[in-house]
Design a protein around this motif. Structure first.
Motif, PDB file in Angstrom:
ATOM      1  N   LEU A 222     -31.132 -43.942 -57.842  1.00  0.00           N
ATOM      2  CA  LEU A 222     -30.872 -43.244 -56.582  1.00  0.00           C
ATOM      3  C   LEU A 222     -30.249 -41.877 -56.818  1.00  0.00           C
ATOM      4  O   LEU A 222     -30.548 -40.914 -56.105  1.00  0.00           O
ATOM      5  CB  LEU A 222     -29.939 -44.082 -55.697  1.00  0.00           C
ATOM      6  N   VAL A 223     -29.362 -41.787 -57.803  1.00  0.00           N
ATOM      7  CA  VAL A 223     -28.759 -40.491 -58.142  1.00  0.00           C
ATOM      8  C   VAL A 223     -29.847 -39.498 -58.518  1.00  0.00           C
ATOM      9  O   VAL A 223     -29.848 -38.341 -58.069  1.00  0.00           O
ATOM     10  CB  VAL A 223     -27.754 -40.659 -59.304  1.00  0.00           C
ATOM     11  N   LEU A 224     -30.796 -39.935 -59.335  1.00  0.00           N
ATOM     12  CA  LEU A 224     -31.890 -39.051 -59.751  1.00  0.00           C
ATOM     13  C   LEU A 224     -32.779 -38.685 -58.567  1.00  0.00           C
ATOM     14  O   LEU A 224     -33.147 -37.510 -58.392  1.00  0.00           O
ATOM     15  CB  LEU A 224     -32.721 -39.732 -60.840  1.00  0.00           C
ATOM     16  N   ILE A 225     -33.118 -39.680 -57.741  1.00  0.00           N
ATOM     17  CA  ILE A 225     -33.999 -39.412 -56.599  1.00  0.00           C
ATOM     18  C   ILE A 225     -33.379 -38.375 -55.661  1.00  0.00           C
ATOM     19  O   ILE A 225     -34.049 -37.431 -55.217  1.00  0.00           O
ATOM     20  CB  ILE A 225     -34.280 -40.721 -55.840  1.00  0.00           C
ATOM     21  N   LYS A 226     -32.094 -38.526 -55.396  1.00  0.00           N
ATOM     22  CA  LYS A 226     -31.440 -37.574 -54.484  1.00  0.00           C
ATOM     23  C   LYS A 226     -31.347 -36.186 -55.092  1.00  0.00           C
ATOM     24  O   LYS A 226     -31.432 -35.178 -54.392  1.00  0.00           O
ATOM     25  CB  LYS A 226     -30.069 -38.103 -54.090  1.00  0.00           C
ATOM     26  N   ALA A 227     -31.185 -36.131 -56.409  1.00  0.00           N
ATOM     27  CA  ALA A 227     -31.177 -34.829 -57.081  1.00  0.00           C
ATOM     28  C   ALA A 227     -32.554 -34.169 -57.005  1.00  0.00           C
ATOM     29  O   ALA A 227     -32.663 -32.942 -56.847  1.00  0.00           O
ATOM     30  CB  ALA A 227     -30.754 -35.003 -58.536  1.00  0.00           C
ATOM     31  N   ILE A 228     -33.618 -34.959 -57.097  1.00  0.00           N
ATOM     32  CA  ILE A 228     -34.971 -34.425 -56.973  1.00  0.00           C
ATOM     33  C   ILE A 228     -35.227 -33.924 -55.554  1.00  0.00           C
ATOM     34  O   ILE A 228     -35.806 -32.845 -55.354  1.00  0.00           O
ATOM     35  CB  ILE A 228     -36.009 -35.505 -57.365  1.00  0.00           C
ATOM     36  N   LEU A 229     -34.776 -34.678 -54.570  1.00  0.00           N
ATOM     37  CA  LEU A 229     -34.958 -34.240 -53.184  1.00  0.00           C
ATOM     38  C   LEU A 229     -34.174 -32.966 -52.898  1.00  0.00           C
ATOM     39  O   LEU A 229     -34.642 -32.077 -52.183  1.00  0.00           O
ATOM     40  CB  LEU A 229     -34.530 -35.359 -52.228  1.00  0.00           C
ATOM     41  N   GLU A 230     -32.988 -32.858 -53.462  1.00  0.00           N
ATOM     42  CA  GLU A 230     -32.199 -31.631 -53.294  1.00  0.00           C
ATOM     43  C   GLU A 230     -32.895 -30.446 -53.955  1.00  0.00           C
ATOM     44  O   GLU A 230     -32.924 -29.342 -53.402  1.00  0.00           O
ATOM     45  CB  GLU A 230     -30.812 -31.835 -53.897  1.00  0.00           C
ATOM     46  N   ARG A 231     -33.476 -30.684 -55.126  1.00  0.00           N
ATOM     47  CA  ARG A 231     -34.172 -29.610 -55.862  1.00  0.00           C
ATOM     48  C   ARG A 231     -35.417 -29.146 -55.120  1.00  0.00           C
ATOM     49  O   ARG A 231     -35.739 -27.943 -55.084  1.00  0.00           O
ATOM     50  CB  ARG A 231     -34.547 -30.123 -57.255  1.00  0.00           C
ATOM     51  N   THR A 232     -36.142 -30.065 -54.498  1.00  0.00           N
ATOM     52  CA  THR A 232     -37.423 -29.731 -53.873  1.00  0.00           C
ATOM     53  C   THR A 232     -37.317 -29.434 -52.383  1.00  0.00           C
ATOM     54  O   THR A 232     -38.231 -28.817 -51.812  1.00  0.00           O
ATOM     55  CB  THR A 232     -38.409 -30.892 -54.062  1.00  0.00           C
ATOM     56  N   GLY A 233     -36.228 -29.887 -51.752  1.00  0.00           N
ATOM     57  CA  GLY A 233     -36.116 -29.732 -50.309  1.00  0.00           C
ATOM     58  C   GLY A 233     -36.952 -30.726 -49.531  1.00  0.00           C
ATOM     59  O   GLY A 233     -37.070 -30.628 -48.310  1.00  0.00           O
ATOM     60  N   ALA A 234     -37.535 -31.706 -50.223  1.00  0.00           N
ATOM     61  CA  ALA A 234     -38.372 -32.712 -49.568  1.00  0.00           C
ATOM     62  C   ALA A 234     -37.496 -33.755 -48.880  1.00  0.00           C
ATOM     63  O   ALA A 234     -36.350 -33.980 -49.260  1.00  0.00           O
ATOM     64  CB  ALA A 234     -39.290 -33.381 -50.591  1.00  0.00           C
ATOM     65  N   GLU A 235     -38.050 -34.419 -47.877  1.00  0.00           N
ATOM     66  CA  GLU A 235     -37.317 -35.454 -47.167  1.00  0.00           C
ATOM     67  C   GLU A 235     -37.425 -36.801 -47.861  1.00  0.00           C
ATOM     68  O   GLU A 235     -36.496 -37.605 -47.822  1.00  0.00           O
ATOM     69  CB  GLU A 235     -37.829 -35.567 -45.727  1.00  0.00           C
ATOM     70  N   THR A 236     -38.562 -37.066 -48.485  1.00  0.00           N
ATOM     71  CA  THR A 236     -38.766 -38.350 -49.154  1.00  0.00           C
ATOM     72  C   THR A 236     -39.365 -38.123 -50.536  1.00  0.00           C
ATOM     73  O   THR A 236     -39.974 -37.086 -50.808  1.00  0.00           O
ATOM     74  CB  THR A 236     -39.716 -39.270 -48.367  1.00  0.00           C
ATOM     75  N   LEU A 237     -39.200 -39.126 -51.396  1.00  0.00           N
ATOM     76  CA  LEU A 237     -39.777 -39.033 -52.732  1.00  0.00           C
ATOM     77  C   LEU A 237     -41.297 -39.125 -52.680  1.00  0.00           C
ATOM     78  O   LEU A 237     -41.988 -38.603 -53.565  1.00  0.00           O
ATOM     79  CB  LEU A 237     -39.214 -40.148 -53.623  1.00  0.00           C
ATOM     80  N   SER A 238     -41.829 -39.746 -51.643  1.00  0.00           N
ATOM     81  CA  SER A 238     -43.284 -39.809 -51.480  1.00  0.00           C
ATOM     82  C   SER A 238     -43.878 -38.424 -51.267  1.00  0.00           C
ATOM     83  O   SER A 238     -45.041 -38.179 -51.613  1.00  0.00           O
ATOM     84  CB  SER A 238     -43.639 -40.714 -50.286  1.00  0.00           C
ATOM     85  N   ASP A 239     -43.089 -37.497 -50.713  1.00  0.00           N
ATOM     86  CA  ASP A 239     -43.556 -36.118 -50.561  1.00  0.00           C
ATOM     87  C   ASP A 239     -43.638 -35.413 -51.907  1.00  0.00           C
ATOM     88  O   ASP A 239     -44.475 -34.521 -52.099  1.00  0.00           O
ATOM     89  CB  ASP A 239     -42.618 -35.343 -49.625  1.00  0.00           C
ATOM     90  N   VAL A 240     -42.751 -35.792 -52.826  1.00  0.00           N
ATOM     91  CA  VAL A 240     -42.705 -35.154 -54.149  1.00  0.00           C
ATOM     92  C   VAL A 240     -43.734 -35.787 -55.082  1.00  0.00           C
ATOM     93  O   VAL A 240     -44.484 -35.090 -55.779  1.00  0.00           O
ATOM     94  CB  VAL A 240     -41.298 -35.280 -54.761  1.00  0.00           C
ATOM     95  N   TRP A 241     -43.751 -37.112 -55.104  1.00  0.00           N
ATOM     96  CA  TRP A 241     -44.668 -37.861 -55.976  1.00  0.00           C
ATOM     97  C   TRP A 241     -45.549 -38.755 -55.096  1.00  0.00           C
ATOM     98  O   TRP A 241     -45.286 -39.954 -54.937  1.00  0.00           O
ATOM     99  CB  TRP A 241     -43.890 -38.707 -56.974  1.00  0.00           C
ATOM    100  N   PRO A 242     -46.602 -38.214 -54.497  1.00  0.00           N
ATOM    101  CA  PRO A 242     -47.414 -38.980 -53.536  1.00  0.00           C
ATOM    102  C   PRO A 242     -48.137 -40.172 -54.145  1.00  0.00           C
ATOM    103  O   PRO A 242     -48.549 -41.084 -53.410  1.00  0.00           O
ATOM    104  CB  PRO A 242     -48.412 -37.941 -53.007  1.00  0.00           C
ATOM    105  N   ASN A 243     -48.295 -40.181 -55.470  1.00  0.00           N
ATOM    106  CA  ASN A 243     -48.994 -41.294 -56.118  1.00  0.00           C
ATOM    107  C   ASN A 243     -48.053 -42.371 -56.660  1.00  0.00           C
ATOM    108  O   ASN A 243     -48.496 -43.301 -57.341  1.00  0.00           O
ATOM    109  CB  ASN A 243     -49.872 -40.760 -57.255  1.00  0.00           C
TER     110      ASN A 243
END
Length: 503
Positions: A222-243
């Motif tokens: 979860l720490v990593l996922i939230k850091a990725i969302l902060e980096r990308t500005g995306a709302e969900t991880l599915s927006d970043v990694w759709p597959n």
């Protein structure tokens, strides 16, 4: 299914047939494991000490070899760290998994022999993929990248004879180069030991990659996922990694985190597979995506025994083999492994949900439960109680710990819960009541002690400020994927430290 996944699928199907065949003769498979382990170690120092050459039956093995804990094998491990071989396992050991349990300061060095590496840990990873593909035949698993979030002890040389790291680091260090082609980030990043720098480096490298599988401990992922969302500005991880299609998770219960993951990864094609891969061995894999229980791994060079938790405090507790276990009973897990552990108490507790096949759930730790008033509250109860309270109130729990509070009125006490919420309930009183009611339904001993508050009063929940558990771990030098918050304790040491930090 993509071409590459379809091309390798026959190898996994063959293994699935083996796993299915073992279900039909599980007890015989286990007896064969024990015989092979005894035969292979007969000329070790340990084998000579206990005269393995004369052991012909499980009963003799059980009578001759005492139950072991880390302090019992530590003298052998210390000699192995200095280069001595042939002590507790037949082959040379150069790698050791560094483990500190939960948050105490004592480090354990567990031998990682070639046998335990290949016949157990890597085999478990292969089988986890095999079972997943068997459950999800439309998967494109091998067409994209996988991300494994390991711990924080990078591989280091202790001396000219021995190297150590946490288990994930040892496994990643020696992975087949072909596997590394399918994994992100590169080894130089994933094996960094400074946790916060590593998280940043992983985010910078992977946020724009095509990742479809992730592996790790739920709380740290979860720490990593939230850091990725902060980096990308995306709302969900599915927006970043759709597959993204699967999370192989383990280390702690997934129940308190399930709602957060569902919100952060709303994709309908997302799956979750629990695995039980400890420093001592790989013990279980979720074989059915609709059933949270895990299949016991039977042919990994491990022989299993069990102590009923009702006898754990006895000087000579009853110890039983797999064939004698019953469902709905908490057991302390005892293992004998091709890594040189003999009748070793790992410290985890499990409960079987089925005997055919042998399926189980992890219920907690032998030292992490609350039984201050005879209530015998296990971590599994706590996780399910919190999950129910979250479901009915819309709350989301980030971290928690609980301990007894001796009170006040003579003969009375209560459980004090210290909870950091991702999303707090509107009414903490309602959340507390649901938790209490659910625990009474799950645990008859807890219910009996709560009856009219005769010995156990209603629980108290103290809401933690944001980030306090992270700060606590950081103060102890325990940031990283394999460090865990002690959920329950009969003592107040952990909760008092956290309450002090929370001021």
């Amino acid at each position: 299914m993509d071409f590459l996944t379809k091309a390798v699928l026959p190898f996994f199907r063959y293994r699935l047939k083996q796993i299915e065949s073992h279900v039909m003769c599980a007890d015989a498979v286990q007896q064969r494991q024990l015989s092979n382990l005894i035969e292979s170690a007969r000329n070790t120092e340990w084998g000579k000490k206990y005269d393995y050459k004369s052991i012909r039956t499980y009963e003799t093995f059980q009578q001759r070899i005492p139950i072991q804990q880390y302090d019992d094998i530590k003298p052998y491990v210390e000699r192995m760290l200095q280069g001595e071989q042939g002590l507790i396992c037949p082959t040379a050991v150069k790698w050791f998994a560094k483990s500190s349990g939960t948050t105490n300061d004592k480090s354990k060095f567990l031998p990682v022999s070639k046998e335990i590496l290949w016949k157990c840990h890597y085999k478990g990873g292969f089988d986890a993929v095999a079972l997943y593909l068997g459950n999800n035949p439309s998967s494109n698993f091998f067409s994209r990248k996988g991300l494994i979030l390991g711990g924080s002890h990078k591989p280091v040389a202790l001396n000219q004879h021995a190297h150590c790291g946490d288990l994930s680091a040892v496994l990643l260090q020696q992975l087949n180069p072909l596997v590394n082609l399918m994994r992100v980030p590169p080894k130089r990043i994933i094996l960094m030991d400074e946790w916060e720098s590593k998280i940043k480096a992983i985010v910078d490298y992977t946020w724009n990659k095509d990742v479809n599988s992730i592996s790790g401990v739920p709380s740290w992922m979860l720490v990593l996922i939230k850091a990725i969302l902060e980096r990308t500005g995306a709302e969900t991880l599915s927006d970043v990694w759709p597959n993204l299609e699967v999370f192989f998770h383990g280390g702690i219960s997934f129940s308190p985190y399930r709602a957060q993951y569902k919100a952060l990864i709303p994709s309908e094609k997302m799956h979750y597979v629990e695995t039980y891969n400890a420093s001592e061995g790989f013990f279980g894999i979720q074989g059915d995506l609709s059933d949270p229980a895990m299949l016991l791994t039977l042919d990994y060079g491990i022989f299993y025994e069990f102590i009923p938790m009702s006898e754990i405090e006895k000087e000579n507790p009853t110890v039983i083999p797999l064939e004698d276990v019953q469902t709905d009973t908490n057991y302390a897990l005892i293992i004998t492994t091709c890594g040189g552990l003999w009748r070793y108490m790992i410290g985890d507790t499990i409960r079987f949900t089925s005997r055919n096949p042998y399926k189980f759930i992890i219920t907690g730790r032998t030292k992490h439960f609350i039984n201050a008033f005879g209530e015998e509250l296990m971590v599994d109860n706590a996780d399910k109680g919190l999950a129910r309270a979250c479901e009915l109130t819309g709350a989301k729990v980030k971290e928690y710990t609980a301990a007894p509070l001796f009170m006040l009125n003579a003969g009375h006490g209560r459980h004090q819960w210290f909870i950091e919420f991702e999303h707090a309930p509107e009414s903490l009183d309602e959340f507390t009541k649901i938790l209490d009611d659910t625990l009474q339904k799950l645990n008859s001993d807890y219910e009996a002690k709560r009856y009219r508050g005769m010995s156990l009063l209603s629980p108290e929940i103290i809401q933690a400020r944001e980030g306090v558990f992270y700060e606590w771990l950081k103060e102890k030098g325990k940031l990283g994927g394999q460090h865990k918050i002690p959920r329950l304790s009969n003592q107040r040491t952990y909760i008092e430290e956290l309450l002090e930090l929370n001021k």
